[in-house]
Design an enzyme around this catalytic site. Structure first.
Site, PDB file in Angstrom:
ATOM      1  N   ASP A  25     -24.462   6.944  11.547  1.00  0.00           N
ATOM      2  CA  ASP A  25     -25.384   8.003  11.951  1.00  0.00           C
ATOM      3  C   ASP A  25     -24.912   8.601  13.269  1.00  0.00           C
ATOM      4  OD1 ASP A  25     -26.708   6.405  14.204  1.00  0.00           O
ATOM      5  OD2 ASP A  25     -27.041   5.103  12.486  1.00  0.00           O
ATOM      6  N   GLU A  71       7.164  -0.547  -1.754  1.00  0.00           N
ATOM      7  CA  GLU A  71       5.808  -0.281  -1.250  1.00  0.00           C
ATOM      8  C   GLU A  71       5.825  -0.098   0.266  1.00  0.00           C
ATOM      9  OE1 GLU A  71       2.934  -2.628  -4.428  1.00  0.00           O
ATOM     10  OE2 GLU A  71       4.027  -3.805  -2.931  1.00  0.00           O
TER      11      GLU A  71
END
Ligand code: DGJ
Length: 728
Positions: A532, A612
């Site tokens: 928030d 990777e």
């Protein structure tokens, strides 16, 4: 700009593109006239209509005038018990037991600079103005000061209310909303951002139906379930069209956002602290200040609304030194090791991470007390010497030698019953005497409203932070509040517990910031349970969700993006199959999704193949190249991830519109895929753009209106990134 017209007694707030107006009428009632696209000076109260409505009562001084009722008129801050039966802004229990609040205008003031709300998060910035309007209930002496701040360039209006007992006897505040917005129509949709743990902020949208509807939290945290940000919009509104209002509360505790469609087809939105667990006694002379609420209005859709909010958050909420500064690419050991680590394991993970270009190594839960699982240890903030025999003094320099910064996880608000702290201070946890407290993740909540509790925890944290060079703290919080009762408060003040708890958290975060100004704090509450604007004031990034699956994250990040900028969303690449839902996704896609946030990795990189690793190195390099676009650019949602099977695409555009980054992720695959193009947004139609460094140049207008072809993809959940750069 704030203006007062003495003749019409209107007060008008202008931002660059919006206007907000209220008016003091002949009975000194403060009416709301208008909020919408910017209009010129003038009294907009002609928009307000009067009619005799059955069962809508009339104030005493209106005599036999039956067309005047608080029940039908748009209010700036709705009252209680005196004729407006719609949703309330404030409710006060008075000494005689009544709950009437007849608020009438008692004066106003325009002050230079923006108001401050001590102890509470707020938008800030030099310059600006404050409008303060005083309303008074003459019989009780209760006063409400409405505060308005304007951020003209961001089209943002902030609000708060200060309620003061100017009477001679104590009163009890039962409800105190930060914001009340009356809109003279009800053919609107309410959009909310809902879900739960690991599926936060999924967008819900529904037309307003008669009566009150809303979202809130009474969990002591803003919550995974609902977010203190809502949108009210025209029913046809979309990304690029339609009037919409965004309202956000800068608060991380219990909140309530309610919208009411009234009998006369108008709408009211209120937002503030949830009244459920709240009661604040006010002795004569005492005041209560609500958290701040922020309002934006866009006449043409959600993209503009988002841009206003994102810019304001980046420039006027996030504070230095993290305003505009790139966040370090981090590697966090949580999903790589969980509780099972020691110095050697961490050092090995850090070494691989450094080799791939990561800049910050974060040691997550499990480094302290007897914390070998999540059953014990919270509260004992001393290093576990079995795992880290040399303490942080030994570990941190090892990490730094690799060229990385070091960060640490803490959960200061919590305690396990199996901990030294609990054994010493059992009364520091929230619990009602005589009732065994409810457990959440096998832990209890410390009463952060109490000064001595905060002092103890802060001293312990300081010892840790001073013991080594720590650049980052992940501040976690892993359960909701129950057993709301504080040993430090008398029975009649137990309704203060939740808000005092929140004020305590804010105070400690502010102290941490003041004592360690360079420290980067990442907020977290089991992922995004406290995502928030309140938290963002203290912690410039927040772990977005415990769900690290790239495909679920598309929805989570999509919903989050309506109010919160990408740079604030902690977002990590994790292992495949994913540990929350078992989904298999390509590493390319996981990188594309995670780098649209505060980027990092959370997997055992040591187990990656060379191929990777090369890709990870490349992803980190791409992020470092484009971080400014991602963190500071204008964000466009190109498609909606809730459309099953489709592609999810989003785009960042630089403020000068010369650069853009488009990201796209496909859904589950199918044979004979249709031919598709993706229409881009925000580009300058007059410029020509090069895509991914290729030879061809595309007109901005071509990409905006014709689009860019999406090639057919082989396999599920594939991805693509396009970097656009203006030529010449
Ligand atoms: C919840 C957080 O969201 C996770 O990232 C991790 O830090 C765990 N807590 C640790 O207990």
């Amino acid at each position: 700009m704030i203006t007062h017209d003495e003749r019409s007694h209107t007060l008008t707030l202008h931002t660059r593109h919006t206007t907000y107006q209220m008016k003091v009428d002949e009975y000194r009632v403060l009416l709301h006239c208008y909020y919408g696209p910017r209009v010129g000076e003038g009294d907009l109260s002609y928009l307000i209509q009067y009619a005799d409505r059955g069962f809508s009562p009339n104030p005493n001084e209106a005599g036999n005038r039956r067309d005047y009722s608080l029940d039908t008129l748009p209010q700036e801050y709705s009252t209680c018990g005196v004729g407006d039966f719609r949703v309330l802004s404030a409710e006060v229990e008075l000494p005689d037991g009544s709950r009437l609040l007849d608020l009438r205008y008692a004066g106003h003031e325009v002050r230079p600079g923006k108001y401050v709300l001590p102890g509470l998060p707020a938008f800030h910035g030099e310059g600006g103005e404050t409008l303060s309007v005083r309303l008074r209930d003459a019989a009780s002496g209760v006063e409400v000061e409405l505060l308005y701040g304007i951020f003209e360039d961001f089209d943002l209006i902030t609000r708060a209310a200060r309620i003061t007992n100017c009477g001679e006897t104590a009163v009890g505040l039962c409800r105190a909303m930060s914001l009340c917005l009356d809109v003279g129509r009800a053919d609107l949709d309410l959009m909310t951002f809902d879900g739960g743990h690991t599926r936060e902020r999924n967008l819900s949208r529904a037309p307003l139906r008669p009566g009150v509807q809303g979202v809130g939290s009474a969990r002591g945290m803003s919550s995974h379930q609902h977010n203190p940000f809502v949108i009210l919009c025209e029913q046809g509104a979309g990304e690029d069209h339609g009037l919409c209002y965004g309202a956000a509360l800068l608060y991380s505790g219990d909140f309530l956002a309610e919208a009411e469609r009234s009998q006369f087809e108008d709408a009211r939105l209120v937002m503030g602290i949830h009244p459920q667990n709240f009661r604040w006694p006010l002795a004569p002379g005492e005041s209560f200040t609500t958290p701040e609420a922020a309002l934006v209005c866009s006449p043409d859709g959600f993209a503009r609304l988002t841009h206003c909010l994102h810019r304001a958050v980046r420039e006027r909420l996030i504070r230095d030194p993290y305003r505009g500064r790139r966040r370090p690419v981090l590697v966090n050991n949580w999903e790589a090791t969980y509780f099972d680590f020691n110095e050697e394991k961490l050092a090995a993970l850090a070494e691989v991470s450094a080799g791939l270009g990561a800049e910050l190594f974060v040691m997550d839960d499990g480094w302290f007390g007897q914390r070998n699982d999540d059953l014990r240890g919270l509260g004992d903030w001393t290093v576990n010497r079995e795992k880290l025999p040399g303490g942080l003094e030994a570990l941190v320099p090892r990490i730094q030698k690799l060229g990385m910064q070091f960060g640490i996880w803490v959960e200061p608000e919590m305690v396990n019953e199996d901990s030294q702290l609990y054994r010493q201070h059992p009364d520091w946890a929230l619990a009602v005497p005589g009732r065994p407290p409810v457990h959440g993740r096998s832990q209890l909540v410390l009463d952060f409203g109490r000064q001595e509790v905060r002092e103890h925890i802060y001293a312990a944290l300081r010892k840790v932070l001073d013991s080594a060079e720590i650049s980052y703290v992940k501040w976690d919080m892993n359960r909701a509040l129950t057993d709301l009762w504080s040993a430090a408060l008398p029975p009649q003040r137990q309704g203060e517990v939740c808000h005092r708890y929140m004020l305590g958290i804010y105070e400690l975060l502010d102290r941490l910031r003041a004592d360690y100004p360079a420290l980067l704090i990442e907020g977290c509450a089991g992922g995004g349970g406290r995502f928030d604007l309140g938290m963002l004031y203290y912690t410039p990034q927040i772990w977005c969700s415990d769900n690290t699956d790239a495909i679920d994250r598309l929805r989570i990040q999509y919903g989050t993006s309506f109010c919160y900028p990408s740079g604030c969303m902690g977002s990590h690449v994790s292992v495949s199959p994913n540990e929350q839902n078992g989904r298999i996704t390509p590493l390319e896609t996981r990188g594309v999704v995670a780098m649209s946030g505060a980027f990092g990795y959370e997997m055992d990189l040591g187990k990656c193949s060379e191929e990777e690793k090369a890709l990870i190195r490349e992803q980190i390099a791409v992020f470092k190249r484009h971080w400014r676009l991602i963190q500071e650019g204008d964000y466009y949602r190109l498609t909606d991830p809730f459309q099953e099977g489709g592609c999810t695409a989003w785009q960042y555009v630089s403020p000068d519109r010369r650069e853009a980054l488009v990201s796209l992720v496909t859904g589950s695959t199918r044979a004979a895929q249709p031919f598709r193009t993706l229409r881009l947004k925000g580009l300058d139609p007059a410029l020509r753009y090069r895509v991914n460094g290729g030879e061809a140049l595309y007109g901005g207008d071509q990409l905006l209106y014709g689009g860019y072809p999406i090639p057919p993809f082989w396999g599920d959940y594939q991805s693509m990134q396009l970097y656009l750069e203006a030529a010449g």
